[in-house]
Write an enzyme that holds these catalytic residues in place. Structure first.
Site, mmCIF file in Angstrom:
data_model
loop_
_atom_site.group_PDB
_atom_site.id
_atom_site.type_symbol
_atom_site.label_atom_id
_atom_site.label_comp_id
_atom_site.label_asym_id
_atom_site.label_seq_id
_atom_site.Cartn_x
_atom_site.Cartn_y
_atom_site.Cartn_z
ATOM 1 N N ASP A 23 0.818 -1.226 0.000
ATOM 2 C CA ASP A 23 0.000 0.000 0.000
ATOM 3 C C ASP A 23 0.854 1.280 0.000
ATOM 4 O OD1 ASP A 23 -1.993 -1.860 0.227
ATOM 5 O OD2 ASP A 23 -2.720 -1.217 2.186
ATOM 6 N N ASP A 82 -0.217 -4.769 -3.522
ATOM 7 C CA ASP A 82 -1.236 -3.699 -3.666
ATOM 8 C C ASP A 82 -0.610 -2.319 -3.541
ATOM 9 O OD1 ASP A 82 -3.179 -5.620 -3.748
ATOM 10 O OD2 ASP A 82 -3.759 -5.423 -1.652
#
Ligand SMILES: *[C@@H]1O[C@H](CO)[C@@H](O)[C@H](O)[C@H]1NC(C)=O
Ligand SMILES: *[C@@H]1O[C@H](CO)[C@@H](O)[C@H](O)[C@H]1NC(C)=O
Length: 395
Positions: free
Chosen positions: A364, A385
């Protein structure tokens, strides 16, 4: 007599409503009551028709002239009502929190949850109030107005969901969850009404021209594409580790920036590694941070989910101000690959631009949280991600 009339009116609505539930199409054909028709029309494309209809019928009690109402007015009422609901929720949650703080051992956790809840509620309110202003703007709204309202109403939903995801399991979460679920239904209804009045447009893709998206103002484009040396010279304040600037930390310079600024405030951050957790509040609008290059000016931190933070709070630098610009610098999170989500840069303000920057992290790394964002000539690295969020971002 008057009371009696009102009562029977409500009664009729209820009857028709139970019919509406069993036979939507027939009722629409009959066109018995303008408001009911509106309600059915709006809720048609909504996945939970029953809650949509219940919420809209609730408004019948708020306004007596709903049957004559246009969808745009209905949307304004839903939004104003939601703002009021947020105020009520905040007051009652705040009262309960005082009790909760006495009971819970994890005071720090409750404090952080409270801050997240309040921040997200304020940002949702702000977006709804601005949407109402935009909707009141004139008889026929232009495409830009629809685009603004669409952005902000989606941002409202994102704020609520961020809250549900970000608050730790426990008594505080159990307290706020029902409030948030109610607000989420209202936000979805508002979006459903919005969609029913919004012109279908396929201009969204076309609106990104070579020098930036259509929402970027000409003044901001001038700043963005100005020679960086010139921009540094005209900077309002300078940050330097060696004492050659007015401030030696990024946070001190941001604290000194004016609130609700209508013209751009430029902060030049000289070469150096700034080990700081930077927070730009939503009151600090139209802020530019410019560095000496993506390998020279570095803001670094190491917060992570595995160390007990929610993803939202792990960001090394988080920008909540509208019109934020980051140019020629590096945003870094060094938590490492085993620490779970660990955000380097989170952008939560509308109309934000990140230009010639490096965003380095693991899981992230870049969190384009909500609203409109533009990334150009950036270098973004991460593991899992590594770009995540709800923003309408153009890369
Ligand atoms: C940012 O500046 C523009 C003008 O350049 C202004 O229209 C806008 O309102 C400002 N933003 C805020 C939140 O004050
Ligand atoms: C994380 O950053 C803080 C602040 O700079 C530092 O004191 C700490 O040692 C760092 N932790 C790790 C594991 O690198």
């Amino acid at each position: 007599m008057l009371v009696h009339t009102k009562l029977s009116a409500v009664f009729i609505v209820m009857i028709m409503f139970s019919q509406a539930h069993s036979d939507l199409v027939r009722l629409e054909d009959d066109n018995i009551n303008g408001f009911i028709t509106t309600v059915i029309g709006v809720c048609k494309g909504y996945d939970d028709k029953q809650s949509c209809q219940n919420l809209l019928l609730e408004l019948k009690r708020v306004s007596s002239s709903l049957s004559e109402m246009r969808c745009r007015d209905l949307l304004i009422i839903v939004l104003k009502n939601s703002v009021w609901r947020i105020d009520m929720a905040m007051i009652s949650v705040m009262e309960d929190t005082k009790l909760l703080e006495k009971m819970e051992n994890d005071m720090l956790g409750v404090k952080e949850d409270t801050n997240l809840f309040e921040e997200m509620m304020e940002s949702a309110k702000d977006r709804m109030i601005r949407s109402v202003e935009e909707l009141l703007g004139g008889e026929s709204l232009n495409l830009g107005s629809y685009e603004n309202v669409h952005t902000w109403l989606s941002g409202v939903l994102t704020s609520y969901i961020t809250c549900i995801d970000g608050i730790g399991e426990g008594a505080y979460k159990r307290r706020v969850e029902p409030e948030l679920e109610d607000l989420i239904s209202r936000a979805k209804v508002a979006l459903a009404i919005f969609i029913s009045i919004s012109p279908r447009d396929d201009t969204e893709l076309k609106s990104v021209v070579s020098n930036g998206p259509s929402w970027l103002s000409n003044v901001d484009k001038e700043y963005l594409y100005l020679n960086p040396e010139v921009l540094k010279k005209i900077a309002d304040v300078v940050v330097a580790k060696d004492g050659s600037g007015k401030y030696n930390t990024v946070n001190a310079a941001i604290a000194a920036a004016p609130k609700y600024n209508r013209k751009r405030f430029v902060i030049y951050i000289k070469t150096g590694v700034y080990d700081e957790i930077v927070r730009i509040e939503s009151t600090k609008a139209n802020l530019t941070l410019i560095g000496d290059g993506q390998d020279s000016t570095i803001i670094t931190g190491n917060l992570s989910c595995n160390d007990g933070k929610s993803t939202f709070h792990t960001a090394t630098i988080a920008s909540n101000g509208n019109g934020f610009m980051g140019i020629d610098m590096c945003f870094r999170n060094t938590a490492g690959p085993t620490k779970g989500p660990a955000v380097a840069l989170r952008v939560s303000g509308d109309m934000s631009v990140i230009y010639r920057c490096r965003i380095e992290g693991y899981q992230d790394a870049l969190y384009p949280h909500r609203d409109r964002q533009f990334y150009r000539e950036c270098f973004i690295t991460g593991t899992v991600d590594f770009i995540c969020g709800n923003a309408a971002a153009v890369f």
